[in-house]
Design an enzyme around this catalytic site. Structure first.
Site, PDB file in Angstrom:
ATOM      1  N   SER A  51      -3.774   3.338  -1.576  1.00  9.57           N
ATOM      2  CA  SER A  51      -2.859   3.051  -2.684  1.00  9.57           C
ATOM      3  C   SER A  51      -2.806   1.547  -2.888  1.00  9.57           C
ATOM      4  CB  SER A  51      -1.450   3.570  -2.372  1.00  9.57           C
ATOM      5  OG  SER A  51      -0.513   3.114  -3.339  1.00  9.57           O
ATOM      6  N   TYR A  70       5.739   3.697   3.443  1.00 11.09           N
ATOM      7  CA  TYR A  70       4.602   4.052   2.601  1.00 11.09           C
ATOM      8  C   TYR A  70       3.601   2.905   2.508  1.00 11.09           C
ATOM      9  CZ  TYR A  70       1.949   5.850  -1.377  1.00 11.09           C
ATOM     10  OH  TYR A  70       0.941   6.300  -2.190  1.00 11.09           O
TER      11      TYR A  70
END
Length: 258
Positions: free
Chosen positions: A139, A152
């Site tokens: 990501s 995350y």
């Protein structure tokens, strides 16, 4: 025999979109998720040929579970040409709250240990064959840490570094490691976000671009390309400017706020 792709997190979002794109490109599918009934319903709705896909139940956060699914695929369908470790979770956290430490543990168990365990069953067979693609879904959030996103962002930074390490280990084997870093993709995961998402794209549009990078064996790819430039800009900002730019930005929802 048609080529075979093994995809985790195939019950929705990016995983499902990749499955459809690869199926349309002539691949057979090995589809993995905890919610196997949802995959079956989707496959029926898409009118997939039952001879060209199999569904495997696994919890990626449990290494023995996902390793067993990989071994079942090897036994039933053979060695995949592509393995996509797509399953992941994204939950906000506050390190000052004890329960959120458990959230971080679960995030790493799914996004990192689960990714390595997804690849594990296939590496020896791919090396023996001399070909294959191992695809880690990272990501752009792994490029710099965002407030409220500690678990995350850290997990996706670890995905990028792990795939880079694995790529070096397998360099002479013929097995390619591909790191794909999505920007903001319209999925059930991102619809919970409470902040703006620049360059938001559909899961299908993402999959259309990702399949090209995967089949070509590209080492590292940010999709869409605009987020690649944003990521480079954020990476180049001095810490003081970066912190100021993100001051007051809404945080990702914590588990108690979902």
């Amino acid at each position: 025999m048609p080529p075979l792709i093994f995809i985790t997190g195939a019950s929705s979002g990016i995983g499902q979109a990749l499955a459809k794109r690869f199926y349309d490109a002539g691949y057979s599918l090995a589809l993995v998720a905890r919610r196997t009934a949802e995959i079956e319903r989707w496959a029926t709705a898409q009118r997939l040929d039952a001879q060209r896909f199999k569904v495997y139940s696994a919890d990626v956060a449990e290494p023995d579970s996902i390793v067993a699914a990989g071994r079942a695929c090897l036994s039933a369908q053979g060695v995949p040409d592509v393995v996509v470790a797509n399953a992941g979770i994204s939950i906000g956290m506050d390190t000052g709250i004890r329960g959120d430490i458990d959230v971080m543990q679960r995030t790493f168990a799914t996004n990192n240990i689960g990714l390595a365990a997804t690849f594990h069953p296939f590496i020896a067979a791919m090396e023996q064959r001399g070909s294959g693609r191992l695809v880690g879904i990272g990501s752009v959030a792994g490029i710099r840490g965002l407030p409220g996103h500690g678990a995350y962002c850290a997990s996706k930074a670890a995905v990028i570094a792990y795939c880079e390490s694995l790529r070096g280990e397998l360099r002479a084997s013929g097995v390619k490691v591909v790191t794909i870093c999505p920007g903001y993709i319209d999925t059930p995961l991102t619809r919970q976000n409470r902040y703006s998402m620049p360059f938001l794209m559909t899961a299908d549009d993402f999959a259309a671009r990702a399949i090209d990078a995967i089949t070509q064996g590209v080492r590292y790819k940010v999709i869409p390309w605009q987020m690649g430039w944003v990521a480079k800009l954020l990476r180049s900002l001095p810490d003081a400017l970066f912190d100021k730019a993100l001051a007051g930005r809404p945080r990702k929802r914590r588990i108690d706020e979902a």
